[in-house]
Scaffold this motif. Structure first.
Motif, PDB file in Angstrom:
ATOM      1  N   ASP A  73     -24.616   3.445  40.336  1.00 22.03           N
ATOM      2  CA  ASP A  73     -24.350   2.555  41.446  1.00 22.03           C
ATOM      3  C   ASP A  73     -23.926   3.398  42.640  1.00 22.03           C
ATOM      4  OD1 ASP A  73     -24.050   0.217  42.831  1.00 22.03           O
ATOM      5  OD2 ASP A  73     -22.963  -0.783  41.241  1.00 22.03           O
ATOM      6  N   VAL A  74     -23.265   2.779  43.644  1.00 23.91           N
ATOM      7  CA  VAL A  74     -22.986   3.493  44.882  1.00 23.91           C
ATOM      8  C   VAL A  74     -21.541   3.920  45.030  1.00 23.91           C
ATOM      9  CG1 VAL A  74     -24.907   2.479  46.124  1.00 23.91           C
ATOM     10  CG2 VAL A  74     -22.701   1.280  46.063  1.00 23.91           C
ATOM     11  N   THR A  75     -20.683   3.694  44.011  1.00 23.48           N
ATOM     12  CA  THR A  75     -19.336   4.245  44.013  1.00 23.48           C
ATOM     13  C   THR A  75     -19.156   5.018  42.718  1.00 23.48           C
ATOM     14  OG1 THR A  75     -18.228   2.419  42.884  1.00 23.48           O
ATOM     15  CG2 THR A  75     -18.537   2.202  45.270  1.00 23.48           C
ATOM     16  N   PRO A  76     -18.253   6.013  42.696  1.00 27.52           N
ATOM     17  CA  PRO A  76     -18.068   6.789  41.466  1.00 27.52           C
ATOM     18  C   PRO A  76     -17.748   5.929  40.251  1.00 27.52           C
ATOM     19  CG  PRO A  76     -17.032   7.927  43.303  1.00 27.52           C
ATOM     20  CD  PRO A  76     -17.482   6.594  43.824  1.00 27.52           C
ATOM     21  N   GLU A  77     -16.849   4.946  40.398  1.00 22.89           N
ATOM     22  CA  GLU A  77     -16.489   4.105  39.256  1.00 22.89           C
ATOM     23  C   GLU A  77     -17.684   3.306  38.758  1.00 22.89           C
ATOM     24  OE1 GLU A  77     -12.902   5.473  41.068  1.00 22.89           O
ATOM     25  OE2 GLU A  77     -14.649   4.481  41.951  1.00 22.89           O
ATOM     26  N   GLN A  78     -18.480   2.783  39.669  1.00 22.46           N
ATOM     27  CA  GLN A  78     -19.658   2.028  39.266  1.00 22.46           C
ATOM     28  C   GLN A  78     -20.691   2.924  38.585  1.00 22.46           C
ATOM     29  OE1 GLN A  78     -20.492   0.395  43.152  1.00 22.46           O
ATOM     30  NE2 GLN A  78     -19.706  -1.629  42.578  1.00 22.46           N
ATOM     31  N   GLY A  96     -22.174   5.765  51.291  1.00 26.23           N
ATOM     32  CA  GLY A  96     -22.740   4.787  50.371  1.00 26.23           C
ATOM     33  C   GLY A  96     -23.482   5.396  49.205  1.00 26.23           C
ATOM     34  N   SER A 135     -28.110   6.561  45.401  1.00 25.77           N
ATOM     35  CA  SER A 135     -27.969   5.765  46.609  1.00 25.77           C
ATOM     36  C   SER A 135     -28.523   4.378  46.358  1.00 25.77           C
ATOM     37  CB  SER A 135     -28.706   6.437  47.782  1.00 25.77           C
ATOM     38  OG  SER A 135     -30.089   6.562  47.479  1.00 25.77           O
ATOM     39  N   ASP A 190     -17.823  10.663  45.870  1.00 27.51           N
ATOM     40  CA  ASP A 190     -18.214   9.711  46.906  1.00 27.51           C
ATOM     41  C   ASP A 190     -18.545  10.496  48.170  1.00 27.51           C
ATOM     42  OD1 ASP A 190     -18.433   7.754  48.851  1.00 27.51           O
ATOM     43  OD2 ASP A 190     -16.876   6.505  47.952  1.00 27.51           O
ATOM     44  N   VAL A 217     -23.527   8.620  46.004  1.00 32.41           N
ATOM     45  CA  VAL A 217     -22.653   9.373  45.101  1.00 32.41           C
ATOM     46  C   VAL A 217     -23.386  10.628  44.647  1.00 32.41           C
ATOM     47  CG1 VAL A 217     -21.497   9.375  42.853  1.00 32.41           C
ATOM     48  CG2 VAL A 217     -21.403   7.336  44.313  1.00 32.41           C
ATOM     49  N   ARG A 237      -9.075  10.163  39.023  1.00 33.92           N
ATOM     50  CA  ARG A 237      -9.601  10.031  40.386  1.00 33.92           C
ATOM     51  C   ARG A 237      -8.677  10.789  41.332  1.00 33.92           C
ATOM     52  NH1 ARG A 237     -13.344   6.633  43.384  1.00 33.92           N
ATOM     53  NH2 ARG A 237     -13.190   7.438  45.497  1.00 33.92           N
ATOM     54  N   ASP A 264     -11.901  11.744  46.799  1.00 33.63           N
ATOM     55  CA  ASP A 264     -13.222  11.123  46.709  1.00 33.63           C
ATOM     56  C   ASP A 264     -13.975  11.505  45.436  1.00 33.63           C
ATOM     57  OD1 ASP A 264     -13.717  13.763  47.236  1.00 33.63           O
ATOM     58  OD2 ASP A 264     -14.866  13.430  49.075  1.00 33.63           O
TER      59      ASP A 264
END
Length: 494
Positions: free
Chosen positions: A25-30, A89, A129, A85, A91, A53, A56
């Protein structure tokens, strides 16, 4: 060859490291949540030593992936995964330079087989992305290597080493989320190289083989139903999974060297390019491929010279059902070898005066028809059977051709297969044409390869069951009747 099966399992599992990264996804956690889901989809248990974490960057440490399926298992350890991050938008993902794994497989009546694996990547750039619903994963990997060593078993040591390298790999994965995830991929690799070596401690024999493919391209489309584990392929296909892959390469070369008590054997082969397409779905599996400019050279102690063969082109096309259905389903099987030639050294062994035509040979087989499948082909039930529960209902011989040493055989036909008795019984007609047979028989007698009395019997049979249609040309109609009766040009032969 249990070690080969285990090695293949390890290679596939290692490939998941890059392939499942499309579930980002577009964030590290996702990104990490999607990776976990991806591994679980392929039947892996995922454990994490620590997740932290800092600014970023999300760092996941001591990741362990474990997969166990029916007497085989694969464990892999990733020391560290870093997800940064980039602030736009997207990673950036990176993993440890070295990752380790162990593949195990139970072998009937033998000690278990184990392979230790080390995967190394240098300078790999991974960028994710897009949006949560449409994720894009770009990869740029200068070099990835995979090394596998067979570990010692309980009562014997079988040293086997396998090495694989991929250089200059670039590509993109794109995933659309929904009730079924759709994954599209397109990857190019400049060079794929491999090698393997091993020894048999009982006989003292050894083997080594290596090879390479250049300019390899891979395109894939996957439809993966949510909540269905992909290691249970029969369930996944019935749920709507679909796998499409297309592979092409510009050239290839391979070599094999075997040293055994029976003497050394060496073999070299090469090709001027080819392709392989594969499709798996509930409707069936389909394989097709082609190659061109293939050459083979083999040296053994039995021959004073190398055996050299060449094929201008070859192609195959195979399709059959995979899902249980009482109704008949289509199948096809096609194979052709075009322009098969051998060097004069080989011909001269049995034809030193050059009496036989040495024109390139051709073999072509094209079959299609209908069959029934009594159970899903990839189900655990079928895996335990000695042979798949298949009944062939009809066979169409679309093309049969064998052309060599001046003779040419062609055939077409259509058969219905009766499966009620102890043996399948065909019913239908096969039409055959043959040219150049008498000329070939004359040359075989002249060369002393076949006695005259045997040729006389062959000519008599040809006269009885083949109808002349021209100079050294014949045709035959073979009819299969109810009750097992067989007629050739109206004459009963059974």
């Amino acid at each position: 060859m249990a070690w080969l099966k285990t090695a293949a399992s390890g290679t596939v599992c290692a490939a998941l490291l890059s392939g499942t990264a499309a579930f980002a996804d577009v964030t590290p956690e996702q990104v990490w949540q999607a990776w976990e889901k991806g591994y679980e989809t392929y039947g892996y248990d995922v454990t994490v030593g620590k997740s932290d974490r800092a600014g970023d960057v999300l760092t996941i440490s001591d990741v362990k992936l474990v997969n166990s399926v029916e007497g085989s298992s694969f464990d892999m350890t990733i020391p560290e995964i870093r997800l940064r991050d980039r602030g736009d938008g997207s990673v950036e993902a990176s993993v440890s330079e070295k990752m380790t794994g162990i593949a195990r497989a139970d072998v009937p009546d033998e000690p278990p087989v184990e392979l230790d694996m080390v995967m190394t990547q240098t300078g790999t750039k991974l960028v994710v992305s897009g949006t949560p619903e449409d994720m894009i994963y770009d990869i740029d990997a200068p070099k990835i290597t995979l090394e596998m060593d067979q570990a010692s078993t309980q009562d014997k040591n079988l040293p086997i080493k396998i090495w694989l390298s991929m250089e200059n790999t670039t590509g993109r994965y794109e995933m659309l989320k929904g009730d079924a995830d759709s994954v599209k991929s397109s990857v190019k690799t400049g060079l794929v190289k491999y090698s393997a070596s091993g020894a048999d401690p009982e006989s003292g024999g050894t083997f080594n083989f290596d090879g390479e493919f250049t300019d390899v391209t891979y395109d894939g489309n996957f439809l993966l139903p949510s909540g269905v584990p992909m290691e249970k392929l029969d369930e996944a296909l019935n749920a709507g999974a679909k796998i499409e892959m297309a592979i092409k390469f510009a050239s290839s070369s391979h070599s094999v060297n075997i040293d055994s008590p029976d003497g050394p054997v060496s073999q070299k082969s090469s090709g001027e390019g080819g392709n392989l397409d594969m499709t798996f779905s509930k409707e069936g599996m389909h394989f097709s491929g082609a190659s061109k400019g293939s050459a083979l050279e083999m040296t053994t102690k039995e021959l004073p010279f190398p055996v050299k063969l060449a094929i201008d082109s070859a192609d195959m096309d195979f399709m059959m059902p995979v899902s249980k259905d009482e109704a008949a389903q289509p199948f096809k099987a096609k194979l052709s070898l075009n322009g098969l030639t051998a060097t004069d050294d080989l011909w001269n062994m049995f034809d030193p005066t050059g009496k036989l035509p040495r024109d390139p040979a051709t073999l072509a087989i094209d079959l299609s028809g209908q069959m029934t499948l009594g159970a899903d082909l990839f189900s655990p039930e079928v895996a335990k059977m000695p042979s798949p529960p298949i009944e062939v209902k009809t066979v169409d011989i679309n093309r049969l051709k064998l052309s060599m040493v001046g003779a040419d055989l062609n055939g077409t036909g259509s058969l219905e297969i009766r499966n009620g008795g102890p043996l399948p019984m065909p019913k239908g007609v096969i039409d055959l044409t043959l040219s150049g047979a008498n000329g070939l028989m004359d040359k075989l007698v002249e060369m002393g390869l076949v006695p005259q009395d045997q040729i006389m019997f062959a000519r008599m049979m040809l006269g009885l069951y083949a109808k002349p249609t021209g100079e050294d040309a014949y045709e035959s109609k073979v009819e299969f009747k109810d009750g097992g009766e067989i007629l050739v040009n109206g004459q009963r032969v059974q």
